[in-house]
Design a protein around this motif. Structure first.
Motif, PDB file in Angstrom:
ATOM      1  N   LYS A 108      -7.877   5.535   9.680  1.00 51.60           N
ATOM      2  CA  LYS A 108      -9.005   5.014   8.908  1.00 51.60           C
ATOM      3  C   LYS A 108      -8.759   5.185   7.414  1.00 51.60           C
ATOM      4  O   LYS A 108      -9.043   4.275   6.627  1.00 51.60           O
ATOM      5  N   SER A 109      -8.249   6.334   7.024  1.00 53.71           N
ATOM      6  CA  SER A 109      -7.957   6.586   5.616  1.00 53.71           C
ATOM      7  C   SER A 109      -6.909   5.606   5.108  1.00 53.71           C
ATOM      8  O   SER A 109      -7.047   5.058   4.011  1.00 53.71           O
ATOM      9  N   LYS A 110      -5.877   5.387   5.893  1.00 55.06           N
ATOM     10  CA  LYS A 110      -4.823   4.444   5.510  1.00 55.06           C
ATOM     11  C   LYS A 110      -5.399   3.037   5.397  1.00 55.06           C
ATOM     12  O   LYS A 110      -5.100   2.299   4.455  1.00 55.06           O
ATOM     13  N   GLU A 111      -6.256   2.671   6.347  1.00 48.82           N
ATOM     14  CA  GLU A 111      -6.878   1.351   6.331  1.00 48.82           C
ATOM     15  C   GLU A 111      -7.749   1.161   5.087  1.00 48.82           C
ATOM     16  O   GLU A 111      -7.719   0.119   4.450  1.00 48.82           O
ATOM     17  N   ARG A 112      -8.520   2.189   4.716  1.00 51.32           N
ATOM     18  CA  ARG A 112      -9.355   2.123   3.512  1.00 51.32           C
ATOM     19  C   ARG A 112      -8.488   1.999   2.259  1.00 51.32           C
ATOM     20  O   ARG A 112      -8.786   1.214   1.362  1.00 51.32           O
ATOM     21  N   ALA A 113      -7.406   2.787   2.226  1.00 50.92           N
ATOM     22  CA  ALA A 113      -6.502   2.744   1.072  1.00 50.92           C
ATOM     23  C   ALA A 113      -5.846   1.363   0.956  1.00 50.92           C
ATOM     24  O   ALA A 113      -5.740   0.804  -0.151  1.00 50.92           O
ATOM     25  N   ASP A 114      -5.437   0.800   2.075  1.00 50.85           N
ATOM     26  CA  ASP A 114      -4.829  -0.540   2.062  1.00 50.85           C
ATOM     27  C   ASP A 114      -5.835  -1.588   1.601  1.00 50.85           C
ATOM     28  O   ASP A 114      -5.487  -2.496   0.831  1.00 50.85           O
ATOM     29  N   GLN A 116      -8.397  -1.120  -0.396  1.00 50.86           N
ATOM     30  CA  GLN A 116      -8.617  -0.950  -1.846  1.00 50.86           C
ATOM     31  C   GLN A 116      -7.464  -1.535  -2.640  1.00 50.86           C
ATOM     32  O   GLN A 116      -7.674  -2.150  -3.682  1.00 50.86           O
ATOM     33  N   ARG A 117      -6.253  -1.362  -2.186  1.00 46.32           N
ATOM     34  CA  ARG A 117      -5.078  -1.920  -2.871  1.00 46.32           C
ATOM     35  C   ARG A 117      -5.114  -3.445  -2.886  1.00 46.32           C
ATOM     36  O   ARG A 117      -4.737  -4.080  -3.871  1.00 46.32           O
TER      37      ARG A 117
END
Length: 120
Positions: A108-114, A116-117
């Motif tokens: 989930k954190s990776k998905e949110r970071a992606d 935002q990018r």
């Protein structure tokens, strides 16, 4: 170890049936004859004898015959070994679910970071 497994098998087989669990609940309150149990559970005397026999083989029930009446009471087994077995497996599954929760949070954190990018 084989004796322990056989005992677990007998106990869990005895507890797998709703009628047998009900008999144990009933006997937790007071001793009862097989006839009384058969009547309470709306079954034949032969059917109840079979259920009581399974419970007796597992050591969960003790019967005593006086005259024509066979009285049942709770056995001496307290299910400590079975509870310990369940607890070991509960801990194992809790650890697995905790690891899964951690992995899901990482994804989930990776998905949110992606996401935002991509917005930038």
């Amino acid at each position: 170890m084989v004796h322990f497994q056989a005992r677990l098998d007998a106990t869990f087989a005895a507890l797998s049936d709703v009628t047998r669990r009900g008999v144990l609940e009933q006997l937790g309150g007071s001793d009862a004859s097989i006839s009384d149990l058969a009547q309470r559970f709306h079954m034949t005397l032969t059917g109840m004898k079979k259920h009581v026999s399974v419970l007796e083989q597992a050591g969960l029930v003790i019967t005593e015959k006086v005259g024509r009446v066979r009285t049942c009471r709770l056995g001496l087994r307290r299910l400590e070994e079975e509870a310990a077995w369940i607890e070991r497996h509960r801990q194992l599954w809790n650890a697995r679910f905790d690891a899964l929760d951690e992995l899901v949070e990482q994804l989930k954190s990776k998905e949110r970071a992606d996401a935002q990018r991509k917005r930038k």
